[in-house]
Design a protein around this motif. Sequence first.
Motif: not given
Length: 301
Positions: A189-216
């Motif tokens: 918190n600051t005097a005027d603001y609240t800063v938040q960092l949020k984690e969200h589920p990544e249901h559409d995680f797509d690695i189809g375009c990744w380098d195969e070795e890196l993806a695996l």
Amino acid sequence: MIKTHFNNQLKKLGYPEGLTIEYSLSYCQGDGMSFYGNLDEDDIEKLMLRIYDPNTAGENAVLRVKNLLVRKEALSMLEILREADIGCCRMSIERNSHGHRYSHYNCMDLFHEVDFESFSEEHFEAIRAAGLVTGEVTDEHITRWQSIWNDFVGRLEHDIKSTSQQLEAEGYALVEGTPYEEVVSWEFNTADYTVQLKEHPEHDFDIGCWDEELALQTIQDIVDGKQRYLRLEAKILDRETEEELASESIGGLVIDVNDRSYGSYRRELVSNAIAEVRKIQLKNAISEHHQMQESLVRKAA
């Protein structure tokens, strides 16, 4: 991503590509994974080599030698089936009655047509011509071949089920590699603001375009609990009203499990969100100034 992992692991174990893979990973009764398809002679040979691999016996020298001897016999028996050329050296993993409703290790049955007692003299002649047997094919030969085949079938049936159970566990590890729900992981918190960092589920995680070795490798790291994947969002809220003033997010983020800086993206997202608030404030201030100027002009007129 899950199906990519299943395909890759089955291939590494000697199962053929192109199997029908089904799974349900919702923590419900009947959930799991199953796979179906045909196994030809080459597939059977690959599976035999692994199933009778002496190294699977670990430090047990007796079992290592036993596996080595049985593997040699099994491969010889397979060559006999090939030379007999009666079209029976095939297997199939098929859906049983459970497989019409569920996807788990008990949904699969292994079918084959190998029966050495049904071989004709023509088949035995082909075997002798190939030099695999010298002299007469005796009942002792037939009994031994059938025993080796039955042993392999039993081991393969166990392997199919244990592979399904192992891949089910790894599938759940991939499901659990992203947050179950939105969660605030960091806040100040600051005097005027609240800063938040949020984690969200990544249901559409797509690695189809990744380098195969890196993806695996990334998939394996998630399975092993070394990395996780998510969508990360920075939010700036009015501290008094809790109204959202600005936000910045990035999806498809892969990080080490203990990395609280999110690969330096935390600083970047928060900085961008704060910059957006300042931009909005500046825009509002300019707008208010113009309105004041216009009001003064109207009054002067």
